[in-house]
Enzyme design. Structure first.
Site, PDB file in Angstrom:
ATOM      1  N   SER A 116       1.014  -1.198   0.047  1.00 36.09           N
ATOM      2  CA  SER A 116       0.003  -0.002  -0.066  1.00 36.09           C
ATOM      3  C   SER A 116       0.672   1.169  -0.066  1.00 36.09           C
ATOM      4  O   SER A 116       1.610   1.408  -0.806  1.00 36.09           O
ATOM      5  CB  SER A 116      -1.035  -0.221   1.227  1.00 36.09           C
ATOM      6  N   ASP A 153      -8.919  -5.882  -5.318  1.00 33.03           N
ATOM      7  CA  ASP A 153      -8.520  -4.694  -4.551  1.00 33.03           C
ATOM      8  C   ASP A 153      -9.167  -3.443  -5.303  1.00 33.03           C
ATOM      9  O   ASP A 153      -9.048  -3.116  -6.329  1.00 33.03           O
ATOM     10  CB  ASP A 153      -6.951  -4.601  -4.616  1.00 33.03           C
ATOM     11  N   HIS A 165      -7.312  -5.915  -0.797  1.00 28.92           N
ATOM     12  CA  HIS A 165      -6.095  -5.020  -0.744  1.00 28.92           C
ATOM     13  C   HIS A 165      -5.186  -5.497   0.310  1.00 28.92           C
ATOM     14  O   HIS A 165      -3.898  -5.611   0.176  1.00 28.92           O
ATOM     15  CB  HIS A 165      -6.662  -3.700  -0.072  1.00 28.92           C
TER      16      HIS A 165
END
Length: 717
Positions: free
Chosen positions: A570, A661, A693
């Protein structure tokens, strides 16, 4: 009752267990946990909530496909009641820790909870057009269409219906939606208000308004929300308990209790019912960052049952801008216990982040006094599980120590001394094998203070203070001066890597890597000024902090400059891909999970486009945000992104991408991987078709870290 989960790799699911223990407190301040011989698997259970007295247990099993939602009321020896709620009433019960809210009333006859609204009816078509018939009979000459698309709350909430409030009578099983709540309001975290004789019963809940669209809410505390009070359905008392009275014609006004503040979460009544306490993420809402320093507040609760939207909000713990060294850095709390109160009725126990550690705090909500009651000489992380009277059951762990249960008690309850003593609780079984115990015993960790390099006079005081990094290494001296180093970078960016046990990171330690886990400026746990220094400076300040941390351990002789890898997901992936572009000769290998590589692409596809504006523009970002980015906006996003440095990358890079995601759609990482591959950089891409995610399904997590270990071994050996 302890809730335990365990990955089942073959089934690709997590098993849920309950393990019970009887707690015996001895007169000599010792404690004895008498464990049940075996845990009990809770198949299909989404949530369990004991009643206030502990005499009953609610067990909810969510529906599969079109079957009803199952509610079970357990007594001491058997299931006493079982109710099946059809999907025409509501869908699955929310049990996600965000919208989740299940609350028993004081006499344990009613349960308030949050569940999905019934699915809206969809149009039926034949070859001639719309079918007007509403018959439920199967007709092979028609089909069901899609109907209108509706906004969702983003990541993990795809295809879920609006969160709505319901009340169940556990004697009859009759269930009704609570009336009077606007359809635009998603509800969660419901609690019963204290009963007032001769007055209506009220429910207090958190409400999020969707506005023009629903932005992603998972991990995003910057979504405005308020506490509301609504009249509960009217029940008439019968011989066998309350009976639902039809209240369809009754006016049931909803009162906003926190109009003067932009965020109110986790409502909690004091034991005497005189005040309502809540957590606020107003710093996040007002600035636009997804998470920030919290504050704690109370409002007086009217003992006459007459509610007002102009009730004064009193600060208990304000936002700490810049804490002094060694002192309380501010409140960073993601939830409260269902009963956090000590017997004095004004002291609550909670867990909060303090630098790179999680600690246990006692908070006097009348005086505002905050005390750190977990050991101050420990770099372990501590998390409170529950209270046993005025004693605490907690869990403690470190990067090299698996979680252990602890039992805490005040050394002298009768004096003003606030010292707590912590006892070790024997585990019912060995938490891990002898081989794993041996590997863990060969590891050590420390928390390093990293001074800021090139301090700017424009920085706030909090942003000039050292940040922290957790260093994990082997105790064993090997032939090489230093083991290969993996630099691990958390996402967010406004979260924190804690000094707690991580199975995945400890696996990497156990196969011969040292770890440098960097909490760069912008992380939680270090005061609001340090956190707010990062928005507007992503891709530069955070990148420089990581490089400074690496140079720091090299200068200490803890790392070899030629054997360094970087790993992050991320925003940690944003940093990973930035670092291999901005410092192309620094890293021998890299691995990233669902990285943010191109903000100009991300802004039009993510469930949190406002994140791109706030992190790229800083304090202006919240007001600059638009659903139609200009060419100027897109140019800035590209300039702030790792892809602007991709032509300089030399580092072999592993990409792990979740195809489901919607926070960072996988083609943002795929675009960057293709750019590297086109210029001859060694690249490996693994796409997990059913992961979101987090890439946290057991098989996906297993495959991810196995590949990370192999990739780093290949290029760092």
């Amino acid at each position: 009752m302890f809730s335990i989960s365990q990955p089942n790799l073959l089934a690709n699911k997590r098993k849920k267990f309950i393990l019970s223990s009887h707690v015996l407190r001895e007169s000599n301040n010792s404690v004895n946990f008498q464990w049940a011989p075996f845990p009990v698997e809770m198949t299909g259970v989404s949530v369990m909530v004991p009643s206030p007295s502990g005499a009953k247990l609610l067990v909810v099993r969510d529906p599969e496909k079109e079957s009803p939602c199952q509610f079970e009321i357990w007594g001491r020896a058997q299931v006493e009641k079982e109710f099946h709620i059809p999907q025409s009433v509501h869908g699955s019960v929310y049990a996600d820790g965000w919208f989740q809210g299940i609350s028993w009333n004081s006499d344990e006859t009613l349960i308030a909870y949050v569940a999905e609204e019934p699915c809206p009816s969809k149009p039926t078509f034949t070859g001639q057009g719309y079918k007007n018939s509403t018959s439920a009979d199967k007709d092979f000459g028609n089909w069901t269409g899609q109907g209108d698309w509706k906004e969702e709350w983003g990541e993990t909430y795809a295809r879920k219906q609006q969160a709505a409030l319901f009340v169940m009578n556990i004697n009859s099983g009759e269930t009704q939606a609570v009336k009077g709540i606007e359809k635009s309001l998603s509800v969660g975290q419901v609690v019963w208000a204290p009963p007032v004789r001769g007055s209506h019963q009220y429910l207090v809940f958190v409400g999020w308004s969707e506005g023009t669209r629903k932005l992603g809410i998972k991990y995003c505390f910057n979504r405005p929300c308020a506490l509301y009070a609504v009249r509960a359905p009217n029940f008439e008392s019968k011989a066998d308990g309350p009976e639902l009275k039809d209240s369809s014609t009754e006016d049931s006004p909803v009162v906003n209790l926190t109009q003067s503040i932009t965020s109110a979460l986790y409502p909690q009544f004091s034991p005497d019912g005189k005040f309502l306490l809540f957590l606020s993420a107003r710093s996040a809402v007002d600035s636009g960052v997804h998470s920030a320093t919290d504050s704690l507040h109370i409002i007086d609760w009217p003992m006459d049952g007459v509610l007002s939207s102009s009730t004064k909000i009193v600060d208990v713990i304000p936002v700490v801008m810049c804490g002094e060294d060694g002192y309380f850095p501010g409140l960073y709390c993601s939830s409260f216990l269902s009963n956090p109160w000590l017997s004095d009725g004004c002291t609550m126990i909670l867990s909060s982040v303090w630098g790179s550690c999680q600690v246990i705090l006692s908070v006097n909500v009348l005086s505002g006094e905050v005390l750190r009651i977990s050991p101050t000489d420990s770099n372990f992380s501590w998390n409170v599980l529950t209270l046993d009277g005025d004693n605490i059951i907690a869990v403690s762990s470190s990067p090299v120590d698996v979680p252990h249960i602890k039992y805490g008690y005040l050394v002298d309850k009768d004096s003003k001394d606030t010292a707590w003593s912590w006892l070790n609780v024997s585990r019912p079984t060995n938490a891990c094998s002898e081989k794993v115990e041996s590997l863990l015993s060969s590891l050590q960790f420390s928390i390093l203070k990293i001074p800021i390099r090139d301090v700017s006079y424009s920085l706030t005081k909090g942003a000039t203070k050292p940040f922290e990094a957790i260093f994990v290494s082997s105790k064993t001296k090997r032939s090489d001066p230093c083991d290969p180093l993996i630099v691990f970078l958390h996402g967010g960016p406004h979260i924190v890597s804690l000094s707690s046990f991580s199975k995945s990171l400890t696996f990497l330690s156990s196969i011969g890597f040292n770890l440098l886990i960097v909490n760069y400026r912008g992380s939680l746990g270090f005061g609001e000024e340090a956190l707010q220094s990062l928005p507007g400076n992503i891709g530069s300040q955070d990148v420089n902090d990581v490089l400074v941390a690496i140079d720091h351990v090299i200068d200490m002789g803890l790392a070899s400059p030629s054997k360094i890898a970087v790993l992050g997901g991320s925003h940690g992936g944003f940093l990973t891909t930035h670092l291999i572009g901005q410092a192309p000769d620094k890293f021998a290998a890299a691995a990233t999970r669902n990285p943010a590589c191109n903000l100009a692409l991300m802004v039009g596809t993510t469930d949190i486009p406002d994140w791109c504006y706030v992190e790229a523009y800083g304090s202006e970002g919240k007001n600059t945000f638009t659903e139609a980015p200009s060419a100027e906006h897109l140019t800035l996003f590209h300039r702030k992104s790792p892809i602007s440095h991709s032509s300089k990358v030399k580092t072999p890079t592993l990409f792990l991408l979740g195809a489901q995601d919607i926070r960072l759609p996988f083609f943002t990482g795929l675009q960057y991987a293709r750019a590297l591959k086109a210029k001859g950089v060694p690249v490996k891409v693994i796409v997990f078709p059913n992961d979101t995610h987090a890439i946290e399904r057991p098989q996906s997590d297993f495959e991810s870290f196995l590949n990370i270990g192999v990739w780093f071994k290949k290029y760092l050996s």
